[in-house]
Design a protein around this motif. Structure first.
Motif, PDB file in Angstrom:
ATOM      1  N   ARG A  19       0.840  -1.193   0.000  1.00 44.21           N
ATOM      2  CA  ARG A  19       0.000   0.000   0.000  1.00 44.21           C
ATOM      3  C   ARG A  19       0.878   1.247   0.000  1.00 44.21           C
ATOM      4  NH1 ARG A  19      -4.596   2.172   4.237  1.00 44.21           N
ATOM      5  NH2 ARG A  19      -2.753   2.719   5.473  1.00 44.21           N
ATOM      6  N   TYR A  79      -4.239   6.840  -1.162  1.00 42.13           N
ATOM      7  CA  TYR A  79      -3.588   5.528  -1.091  1.00 42.13           C
ATOM      8  C   TYR A  79      -3.670   4.810  -2.437  1.00 42.13           C
ATOM      9  CZ  TYR A  79      -4.351   6.398   3.878  1.00 42.13           C
ATOM     10  OH  TYR A  79      -4.383   6.966   5.127  1.00 42.13           O
ATOM     11  N   GLN A  81      -3.537   0.754  -3.170  1.00 41.53           N
ATOM     12  CA  GLN A  81      -3.377  -0.634  -2.747  1.00 41.53           C
ATOM     13  C   GLN A  81      -3.028  -1.462  -3.971  1.00 41.53           C
ATOM     14  OE1 GLN A  81      -3.652  -2.027   0.382  1.00 41.53           O
ATOM     15  NE2 GLN A  81      -3.221  -4.061  -0.447  1.00 41.53           N
TER      16      GLN A  81
END
Length: 122
Positions: A19, A79, A81
């Motif tokens: 991540r 973010y 992922q």
């Protein structure tokens, strides 16, 4: 020029998840943010973008199903992922921000981070 700050890159094993984070202080209102990646000798490639206010996302076809872009308004952080890492060439992942644009053209983003490198080993 205010900087975006990426983190979370490093060396990972193929098949693992990773991540990445992008801290974006003061750039969250009405902004669009995106992730790009660049491998050595290649053009900077669009990965995904997100609308900071509405949360709408756009993903490149090449990463659909493995990459997920998200954000935290309270943390001013975006973010990425990455699931099921593939043993491909190392790449530097950059985050970028724009007040008006959320597409794949890197030149239309105003603010950039310094990048975080992701290296996947077999």
């Amino acid at each position: 020029q205010e900087q975006l700050l990426e983190s979370g890159g490093g060396l990972a094993q193929a098949g693992d998840s990773l991540r990445l984070s992008c801290l974006a202080p003061g750039r969250t209102y009405g902004a669009y943010m995106a992730w790009f990646r660049q491998a050595p000798g290649k053009e900077r490639e669009f990965v995904a973008a997100i609308s900071w206010s509405g949360g709408n996302t756009v993903n490149a076809d090449s990463v659909k199903g493995r990459f997920t872009i998200s954000k935290s308004n309270t943390k001013d952080t975006m973010y990425l992922q990455i699931d099921t890492l593939k043993p491909e060439a190392p790449a530097v992942y950059y985050c970028a921000a724009s007040l008006t644009y959320s597409g794949p053209a890197a030149g239309k983003y105003t603010w950039w981070g310094q990048g975080t490198q992701v290296t996947v080993s077999t």
